[in-house]
Design an enzyme around this catalytic site. Structure first.
Site, PDB file in Angstrom:
ATOM      1  N   SER A   1       0.866  -1.177   0.000  1.00 18.71           N
ATOM      2  CA  SER A   1       0.000   0.000   0.000  1.00 18.71           C
ATOM      3  C   SER A   1       0.902   1.226   0.000  1.00 18.71           C
ATOM      4  O   SER A   1       2.097   1.120   0.297  1.00 18.71           O
ATOM      5  CB  SER A   1      -0.839  -0.020   1.284  1.00 18.71           C
TER       6      SER A   1
ATOM      7  N   TYR B   1      -1.954  -1.400  10.574  1.00 18.42           N
ATOM      8  CA  TYR B   1      -1.910  -1.515   9.105  1.00 18.42           C
ATOM      9  C   TYR B   1      -0.586  -0.976   8.567  1.00 18.42           C
ATOM     10  O   TYR B   1       0.069  -1.613   7.745  1.00 18.42           O
ATOM     11  CB  TYR B   1      -3.100  -0.741   8.539  1.00 18.42           C
TER      12      TYR B   1
HETATM   13  P1  NAD Z   1     -11.490  -6.356   0.383  1.00 17.18           P
HETATM   14  O1  NAD Z   1     -12.030  -6.202   1.759  1.00 17.18           O
HETATM   15  O2  NAD Z   1     -12.339  -6.040  -0.778  1.00 17.18           O
HETATM   16  O3  NAD Z   1     -10.924  -7.823   0.195  1.00 17.18           O
HETATM   17  C1  NAD Z   1     -10.087  -8.436   1.145  1.00 17.18           C
HETATM   18  C2  NAD Z   1     -10.297  -9.930   1.081  1.00 17.18           C
HETATM   19  O4  NAD Z   1      -9.411 -10.534   2.043  1.00 17.18           O
HETATM   20  C3  NAD Z   1     -11.722 -10.344   1.459  1.00 17.18           C
HETATM   21  O5  NAD Z   1     -12.237 -11.259   0.504  1.00 17.18           O
HETATM   22  C4  NAD Z   1     -11.561 -11.004   2.822  1.00 17.18           C
HETATM   23  O6  NAD Z   1     -12.477 -12.048   3.063  1.00 17.18           O
HETATM   24  C5  NAD Z   1     -10.116 -11.526   2.737  1.00 17.18           C
HETATM   25  N1  NAD Z   1      -9.548 -11.717   4.058  1.00 17.18           N
HETATM   26  C6  NAD Z   1      -9.474 -10.801   5.059  1.00 17.18           C
HETATM   27  N2  NAD Z   1      -8.955 -11.369   6.143  1.00 17.18           N
HETATM   28  C7  NAD Z   1      -8.679 -12.664   5.830  1.00 17.18           C
HETATM   29  C8  NAD Z   1      -8.161 -13.784   6.556  1.00 17.18           C
HETATM   30  N3  NAD Z   1      -7.869 -13.707   7.868  1.00 17.18           N
HETATM   31  N4  NAD Z   1      -8.019 -14.963   5.909  1.00 17.18           N
HETATM   32  C9  NAD Z   1      -8.376 -15.080   4.620  1.00 17.18           C
HETATM   33  N5  NAD Z   1      -8.903 -14.080   3.895  1.00 17.18           N
HETATM   34  C10 NAD Z   1      -9.055 -12.883   4.498  1.00 17.18           C
HETATM   35  O7  NAD Z   1     -10.156  -5.470   0.387  1.00 17.18           O
HETATM   36  P2  NAD Z   1      -9.264  -4.856  -0.793  1.00 17.18           P
HETATM   37  O8  NAD Z   1      -9.455  -3.403  -0.765  1.00 17.18           O
HETATM   38  O9  NAD Z   1      -9.430  -5.602  -2.058  1.00 17.18           O
HETATM   39  O10 NAD Z   1      -7.814  -5.105  -0.174  1.00 17.18           O
HETATM   40  C11 NAD Z   1      -6.962  -6.141  -0.608  1.00 17.18           C
HETATM   41  C12 NAD Z   1      -5.544  -5.799  -0.221  1.00 17.18           C
HETATM   42  O11 NAD Z   1      -5.155  -4.571  -0.838  1.00 17.18           O
HETATM   43  C13 NAD Z   1      -5.330  -5.604   1.281  1.00 17.18           C
HETATM   44  O12 NAD Z   1      -4.083  -6.181   1.658  1.00 17.18           O
HETATM   45  C14 NAD Z   1      -5.271  -4.109   1.425  1.00 17.18           C
HETATM   46  O13 NAD Z   1      -4.483  -3.717   2.511  1.00 17.18           O
HETATM   47  C15 NAD Z   1      -4.607  -3.715   0.111  1.00 17.18           C
HETATM   48  N6  NAD Z   1      -4.831  -2.323  -0.262  1.00 17.18           N
HETATM   49  C16 NAD Z   1      -6.104  -1.860  -0.431  1.00 17.18           C
HETATM   50  C17 NAD Z   1      -6.284  -0.539  -0.778  1.00 17.18           C
HETATM   51  C18 NAD Z   1      -7.647   0.029  -0.973  1.00 17.18           C
HETATM   52  O14 NAD Z   1      -7.739   1.259  -1.018  1.00 17.18           O
HETATM   53  N7  NAD Z   1      -8.693  -0.761  -1.118  1.00 17.18           N
HETATM   54  C19 NAD Z   1      -5.184   0.304  -0.954  1.00 17.18           C
HETATM   55  C20 NAD Z   1      -3.903  -0.196  -0.780  1.00 17.18           C
HETATM   56  C21 NAD Z   1      -3.744  -1.520  -0.439  1.00 17.18           C
END
Ligand code: NAD
Length: 253
Positions: free
Chosen positions: A135, A148
């Site tokens: 991120s 985080y």
């Molecule tokens: P999201 O909530 O849409 O998806 C996350 C997925 O991870 C979900 O399907 C959830 O069930 C799964 N998950 C969470 N905890 C878990 C566990 N203990 N075991 C197995 N599965 C688990 O989130 P997203 O926005 O797609 O984020 C995905 C990644 O991208 C994360 O690592 C997040 O930190 C990173 N990220 C997101 C953003 C953003 O703005 N959305 C920005 C930078 C980085």
């Protein structure tokens, strides 16, 4: 689009958001996708969309590599997208220690355990790709996101060590560093911030989320997936130990 024919890609958190987009994009490039997610239903739905396999697994449970091996005994991942994660927002003095520990388990310890399990196979085959969905918070801090920001900075370190150890064996490891991506994780944050600040969702995006970025828009999951596919394809073979911002200029500050 078929450069990943014959490769198996493990995508954690593949049931939603960025993980789902990565699973679809890697499948479109020819990879056989294993969607690992604690949400069994969404993992199964994405596996069906990609023609891949679903594994319902909670990455905060340290026994998960065994559960995963039992569910898909023949899996030998060539590509790992460490993507599963979640957010908790609170000042440090109020931050629940058990949530801090869980965020580190899912976002740091699980990628380490996965690397430990799959690297021997990658070394044997002389090829492997790790793409760690870090991120902008792997490069920059924000208040109230202690777990985080700590976890993402740690993932940056792990990614670089995998890059150094894996290089002689044809294994690369990189981080992708998005700013706010339009996913359920962010939609929930927008709603929560709107309630907290007593302003509308559009104002939350404009005034709070996009304030540090030079380009004033959210990133789309497909844009992240495209970069992931690039790093996994033949064009990415010399890129390793890198962290690639997809942050609209946030980290240029
Ligand atoms: P999201 O909530 O849409 O998806 C996350 C997925 O991870 C979900 O399907 C959830 O069930 C799964 N998950 C969470 N905890 C878990 C566990 N203990 N075991 C197995 N599965 C688990 O989130 P997203 O926005 O797609 O984020 C995905 C990644 O991208 C994360 O690592 C997040 O930190 C990173 N990220 C997101 C953003 C953003 O703005 N959305 C920005 C930078 C980085």
């Amino acid at each position: 689009m078929t450069s990943l024919e014959g490769r198996t890609a493990l995508v954690t958190g593949g049931g939603s958001g960025i993980g789902r987009a990565c699973a679809l994009r890697l499948a479109a490039a020819g990879a056989h996708v294993v969607v690992a997610d604690m949400n069994a239903e969404s993992a199964a739905a994405v596996a069906a969309e990609t023609g891949g396999v679903a594994v319902a697994v909670d990455l905060s449970d340290p026994g998960f590599p065994d559960a995963w091996a039992d569910a898909v005994p023949d899996v030998s991942a060539d590509i790992v997208v460490n993507n599963a994660g979640f957010q908790h927002v609170a000042p440090i003095e109020e931050f629940p220690p058990e949530i801090f520990a869980k965020i580190l388990k899912v976002m740091v310890e699980a990628p380490f355990l996965i690397a430990r399990a799959v690297l021997p196979g990658m070394y044997e085959r002389g090829w492997g790709r790790f793409v760690n969905i870090s991120s902008v918070h792997g490069l920059r801090a924000s208040p109230y996101k202690s777990a985080y920001v700590t976890a993402k900075h740690a993932l940056e370190g792990l990614s670089k060590v995998i890059a150094l150890e894996g290089a002689p064996h044809g294994v690369t490891s990189n981080c992708v560093n998005p700013a706010y991506v339009r996913t359920p994780l962010v939609e929930n944050q927008i709603a929560a911030q709107a309630r907290t600040h007593g302003i509308g969702p559009d104002e939350v995006v404009e005034r709070i989320m996009l304030a540090p970025a030079a380009i004033k828009r959210l990133v789309e999951p497909d844009e992240v997936a495209e970069l992931v596919a690039y790093l996994c394809g033949p064009q990415g073979s010399f890129i390793t130990g890198a962290s690639i911002p997809l942050d609209g200029g946030w980290s240029a500050h």
